[in-house]
Scaffold this motif. Structure first.
Motif, PDB file in Angstrom:
ATOM      1  N   HIS A 136       0.506  -0.945  -0.341  1.00  0.00           N
ATOM      2  CA  HIS A 136       0.397   0.071   0.328  1.00  0.00           C
ATOM      3  C   HIS A 136       0.824   1.624   0.231  1.00  0.00           C
ATOM      4  O   HIS A 136       0.155   1.814   0.441  1.00  0.00           O
ATOM      5  CB  HIS A 136      -0.463  -0.273   1.166  1.00  0.00           C
ATOM      6  CG  HIS A 136      -1.795  -0.785   1.135  1.00  0.00           C
ATOM      7  ND1 HIS A 136      -2.143  -1.314   2.385  1.00  0.00           N
ATOM      8  CD2 HIS A 136      -2.331  -1.849   0.247  1.00  0.00           C
ATOM      9  CE1 HIS A 136      -3.045  -2.204   1.932  1.00  0.00           C
ATOM     10  NE2 HIS A 136      -3.235  -2.715   0.556  1.00  0.00           N
ATOM     11  N   ASP A 137       2.105   1.572  -0.305  1.00  0.00           N
ATOM     12  CA  ASP A 137       3.022   1.871  -0.236  1.00  0.00           C
ATOM     13  C   ASP A 137       3.836   2.513  -1.760  1.00  0.00           C
ATOM     14  O   ASP A 137       4.425   1.845  -1.980  1.00  0.00           O
ATOM     15  CB  ASP A 137       4.461   1.318   1.349  1.00  0.00           C
ATOM     16  CG  ASP A 137       5.415   3.302   0.886  1.00  0.00           C
ATOM     17  OD1 ASP A 137       4.880   4.270   0.295  1.00  0.00           O
ATOM     18  OD2 ASP A 137       6.613   3.148   1.168  1.00  0.00           O
ATOM     19  N   ASN A 138       3.410   3.622  -1.455  1.00  0.00           N
ATOM     20  CA  ASN A 138       3.404   4.074  -3.500  1.00  0.00           C
ATOM     21  C   ASN A 138       4.766   4.310  -3.735  1.00  0.00           C
ATOM     22  O   ASN A 138       4.830   4.515  -4.726  1.00  0.00           O
ATOM     23  CB  ASN A 138       2.514   4.917  -4.137  1.00  0.00           C
ATOM     24  CG  ASN A 138       0.847   4.362  -3.774  1.00  0.00           C
ATOM     25  OD1 ASN A 138       1.227   3.281  -4.499  1.00  0.00           O
ATOM     26  ND2 ASN A 138      -0.138   5.503  -3.590  1.00  0.00           N
ATOM     27  N   SER A 139       5.579   4.667  -2.362  1.00  0.00           N
ATOM     28  CA  SER A 139       6.985   5.265  -3.162  1.00  0.00           C
ATOM     29  C   SER A 139       8.083   3.734  -3.066  1.00  0.00           C
ATOM     30  O   SER A 139       8.916   4.296  -2.620  1.00  0.00           O
ATOM     31  CB  SER A 139       7.349   6.013  -2.250  1.00  0.00           C
ATOM     32  OG  SER A 139       6.738   5.761  -0.476  1.00  0.00           O
ATOM     33  N   SER A 140       7.407   2.771  -2.191  1.00  0.00           N
ATOM     34  CA  SER A 140       8.609   1.287  -2.440  1.00  0.00           C
ATOM     35  C   SER A 140       8.964   1.670  -3.737  1.00  0.00           C
ATOM     36  O   SER A 140       8.918   1.669  -5.072  1.00  0.00           O
ATOM     37  CB  SER A 140       6.978   0.657  -2.469  1.00  0.00           C
ATOM     38  OG  SER A 140       6.509   0.389  -1.271  1.00  0.00           O
ATOM     39  N   ASN A 141       9.802   0.889  -4.050  1.00  0.00           N
ATOM     40  CA  ASN A 141      10.993   0.556  -4.986  1.00  0.00           C
ATOM     41  C   ASN A 141      11.011  -0.613  -5.375  1.00  0.00           C
ATOM     42  O   ASN A 141      11.266  -1.444  -4.969  1.00  0.00           O
ATOM     43  CB  ASN A 141      12.847   0.444  -4.385  1.00  0.00           C
ATOM     44  CG  ASN A 141      13.825   0.580  -5.061  1.00  0.00           C
ATOM     45  OD1 ASN A 141      12.756   0.790  -6.885  1.00  0.00           O
ATOM     46  ND2 ASN A 141      14.982   0.888  -5.876  1.00  0.00           N
ATOM     47  N   TRP A 142      10.024  -0.777  -6.323  1.00  0.00           N
ATOM     48  CA  TRP A 142       9.378  -1.708  -6.901  1.00  0.00           C
ATOM     49  C   TRP A 142      10.505  -2.049  -8.070  1.00  0.00           C
ATOM     50  O   TRP A 142      10.214  -3.672  -8.672  1.00  0.00           O
ATOM     51  CB  TRP A 142       7.818  -1.180  -8.123  1.00  0.00           C
ATOM     52  CG  TRP A 142       6.850  -1.001  -6.964  1.00  0.00           C
ATOM     53  CD1 TRP A 142       5.499   0.070  -7.002  1.00  0.00           C
ATOM     54  CD2 TRP A 142       6.943  -2.051  -5.361  1.00  0.00           C
ATOM     55  NE1 TRP A 142       5.185   0.261  -6.400  1.00  0.00           N
ATOM     56  CE2 TRP A 142       5.325  -1.120  -5.257  1.00  0.00           C
ATOM     57  CE3 TRP A 142       6.791  -2.823  -4.727  1.00  0.00           C
ATOM     58  CZ2 TRP A 142       4.677  -1.012  -4.222  1.00  0.00           C
ATOM     59  CZ3 TRP A 142       6.064  -2.907  -4.275  1.00  0.00           C
ATOM     60  CH2 TRP A 142       5.165  -2.967  -3.536  1.00  0.00           C
TER      61      TRP A 142
END
Ligand code: GDP
Ligand code: MG
Ligand code: ZN
Length: 284
Positions: A136-142
């Motif tokens: 749910h954390d959009n700032s994660s480094n995918w």
């Protein structure tokens, strides 16, 4: 005319095959395949005739039973730190099953926002490649996760509700239905039903419906040699057939005493071993 390709999906007795020149054909299995009881799997490399008939399955480099897939380059085990609550036994079972086939694994711990993060550090310390994420954390480094998927066929597996579909949505900007929504509509019926290879850039991915429990389908010898962190040490056990249980001069037990291996891993190993021995007794 004979063509070659890979099975990307199986539905109701039909096989969707992507040819090496990137066309998709819907095929039936030839009579001789059926007569010889050969069950084609998603991931199989095949030959087919007249754009209609699957005629030949090429030798497999590996084969998983759950999900039923072949020729996997790596497995990503998705496991929640909470909701569903973290089970080291379930994780170790998945690892044993996959590693007994010598398939490389990556473990992704989800719901870092909800659960105790210790399991992530534990498995990392055993030498496993691990990620910890919050879907749910959009700032994660995918991108770091995506890098591990390049030029490979990767199967995503793990308990239902662990966050597999959410993760794939994040990685590839998809909007596949996750479990929560389906619960409201459909009383918790799994949303990911069909096993299918989906291709994005140079990554081939299989999402799976997941499961709630897992039966260990290995022999005791396969189990004893499955765990990645046991592999190196078990060469030093006195007996080549050591089950690391009651044997003398067992290197695994020495390493445990020196705290080089996780106790929980060993305890789960013994649970699985007893499960296998017990099941065998019933059949003898
Ligand atoms: N709090 C939290 N919820 C998550 C996370 N990842 C997934 N979820 C939720 O967990 C539920 C199951 O997710 P889903 O992706 O369908 O799991 P799947 O069955 O493994 O495909 C959904 O309600 C998601 O919104 C996470 O990292 N944190
Ligand atoms: Mg799913
Ligand atoms: Zn041993």
């Amino acid at each position: 005319m004979i063509k070659e390709g890979q099975i990307i999906k199986i539905i109701a007795g039909f096989y969707d095959v992507k040819s090496f020149d990137n066309q998709i054909f819907r095929l039936r299995a030839s009579g001789s395949l059926r007569d010889n009881n050969i069950t084609p799997l998603v991931g199989d490399y095949v030959e087919f005739k007249d754009e209609q008939l699957l005629t030949k399955i090429k030798p497999r480099k590996n084969e998983l039973i759950r999900p039923k897939v072949a020729n996997i380059d790596q497995a990503i085990i998705v496991t929640a730190l909470s909701e569903p609550s973290f089970s080291s036994l379930l994780l170790d079972k998945m690892l044993a099953i996959i590693e007994s086939q010598s398939i490389p694994v990556v473990i992704i711990f989800t719901k870092s926002d909800l659960g105790n993060q210790q399991p992530y550090y534990d498995y990392q310390s055993q030498g496993y490649k691990c990620f910890m994420i919050n879907n749910h954390d959009n700032s994660s480094n995918w991108n770091e996760i995506k890098n591990t998927l390049k030029n490979k066929l990767t199967v995503f597996t793990g308990q239902s509700g662990a966050g597999k579909t959410s993760l794939l949505n994040n990685l590839f900007n998809l909007s596949n239905e996750t479990n929560e929504i389906s619960k409201a509509l459909n009383r918790g019926k799994h949303t990911t039903r069909v096993v299918e290879i989906f291709e994005e850039e140079n990554m081939k991915i299989i999402d799976t419906p997941g499961f709630s429990s897992l039966v260990i389908n290995l022999t005791k010898e396969e189990l004893a040699k499955s765990y990645f962190d046991f592999k190196n040490w078990s060469k030093l056990c006195e007996f080549n057939s050591c089950l690391h249980y009651k044997e003398k001069n067992c290197e695994i037990k020495k390493q445990l005493e020196m705290k080089k291996l996780l106790n929980s891993r060993y305890e789960n190993y013994i649970k699985m071993l007893l499960e296998i021995l017990g099941a065998k007794k019933n059949y003898d």
